[in-house]
Design an enzyme around this catalytic site. Structure first.
Site, short mmCIF file in Angstrom:
data_model
loop_
_atom_site.label_atom_id
_atom_site.label_comp_id
_atom_site.label_asym_id
_atom_site.label_seq_id
_atom_site.Cartn_x
_atom_site.Cartn_y
_atom_site.Cartn_z
N ASN A 172 29.67 -68.08 45.23
CA ASN A 172 28.72 -67.77 46.30
C ASN A 172 29.23 -66.65 47.20
OD1 ASN A 172 26.17 -68.41 47.40
ND2 ASN A 172 26.64 -70.60 47.30
N GLY A 263 18.65 -69.51 47.44
CA GLY A 263 18.76 -70.94 47.18
C GLY A 263 18.69 -71.30 45.71
N ASP A 266 22.05 -72.58 44.55
CA ASP A 266 22.33 -73.90 45.10
C ASP A 266 21.54 -74.96 44.34
OD1 ASP A 266 23.88 -72.57 47.02
OD2 ASP A 266 22.18 -72.40 48.40
#
Length: 315
Positions: A172, A263, A266
């Site tokens: 990330n 996102g 994630d």
């Protein structure tokens, strides 16, 4: 703190209030926003909790409205937050996110320097709390917040690995938060060595290892003792290789309308971690990750598209 109940997963990170523009175009021209919650590790915690796992999230928030908003959202999502400290000395961060309608990455402006979460440190490690979890999920975002936050991640990873707990790591990358790309590469690769499962994007893998081919990226981490590497390759799905030499491609779950790409990674982590903790095979876990990632990009907001167990269906 009372003795915590058993957790499936614990993670560490920063939450920010997020204001999403309601008109497309330059953020400077936006006049109406909606408020949501954001944070890479928080997205993973919320996604896992929606699937029925017991999840703990460790952080610091300010004694302010954004901090209270964070705690309210954690309670709403059934994320255990007994190890979230309200730190009156510092503020909770926030961000502004542009609206796009063409599937591109939206512009995001962060206001997080010196935030409460950036003051996380090994003092925030509660051994009973972390010891109650069977899995630790870490990401490079919390690692980038400060030297003390990075030290907490190292300590948590060392301790839980010594206890035989499983660990996942999503790089990330947030280059703007690091002093240099060289430091980012060195520190994140050191963290990755603690992990069982490393989950870079293809571009992230190149930045961190210098290799462009997925197998070369995977071998870089497998040679350091990692059990499996899963490389997210966007519209091509994901490529994986294990320490036993098993490798392959898992096809993507295609969508017709991409609303917000933030996102997606994630969501992928939510799918993979939850499936592996259910003892599904790695290809099955990757397929679930691809599915949840595809759901995440079809709505505005970082966690709004993460499904419940019922909505996930047969994945």
């Amino acid at each position: 703190m009372t003795q915590p109940s058993q957790l499936d997963v614990v993670t560490i990170g920063e939450a920010m209030a997020m204001f999403i523009a309601q008109q497309t175009g330059d953020l400077a021209a936006a006049e109406r926003f909606i408020k949501r919650i954001a944070g890479a590790e928080l997205n993973v915690a919320i996604g896992l909790a929606r699937l029925g796992l017991q999840v703990g999230w460790v952080s610091r928030v300010g004694d302010d409205s954004f901090g209270r908003f964070t705690l309210q959202q954690l309670a709403k999502e059934s994320v255990d937050h007994r190890c979230v400290t309200t730190d009156a000395r510092y503020r909770t961060g926030f961000q502004l996110k542009a609206r796009v309608d063409d599937g591109s990455d939206p512009e995001v402006e962060y206001f997080r320097k010196g935030s409460a979460a950036s003051h996380l440190s090994p003092d925030d490690f509660n051994p009973d709390y972390f010891g109650s979890a069977r899995h630790l999920h870490l990401s490079g975002v919390a690692a980038a917040l400060s030297d003390s936050s990075l030290a907490l991640l190292h300590y948590a990873a060392q301790t839980m690995r010594a206890q035989g707990k499983s660990i996942s790591f999503d790089p990330n990358l947030r280059p703007v938060l690091w002093r240099s790309e060289a430091e980012m590469r060195q520190q994140l690769n050191a963290l990755a060595e603690y992990a069982d499962w490393v989950l870079p994007g293809e571009k992230e893998g190149y930045i961190l290892t210098g290799y462009r081919q997925p197998e070369a990226i995977a071998d870089f981490y497998l040679d350091k003792g990692v059990k499996a590497v899963v490389i997210k390759t966007g519209c091509d799905g994901a490529w994986y290789k294990t320490a036993q030499g098993e490798k392959g491609v898992v096809a993507p779950v295609l969508v017709d309308n991409v609303v917000d790409t933030v996102g997606a990674g994630d969501g992928f982590a939510v799918g993979l971690i939850s499936a592996l903790l259910e003892d599904k095979t790695l290809p099955q876990a990757i397929l679930r990750g691809n599915k949840i990632g595809s759901l995440a990009i079809q709505v505005a907001g970082d966690s709004e598209g993460l499904p419940t167990r019922a909505a996930l269906g047969d994945y």
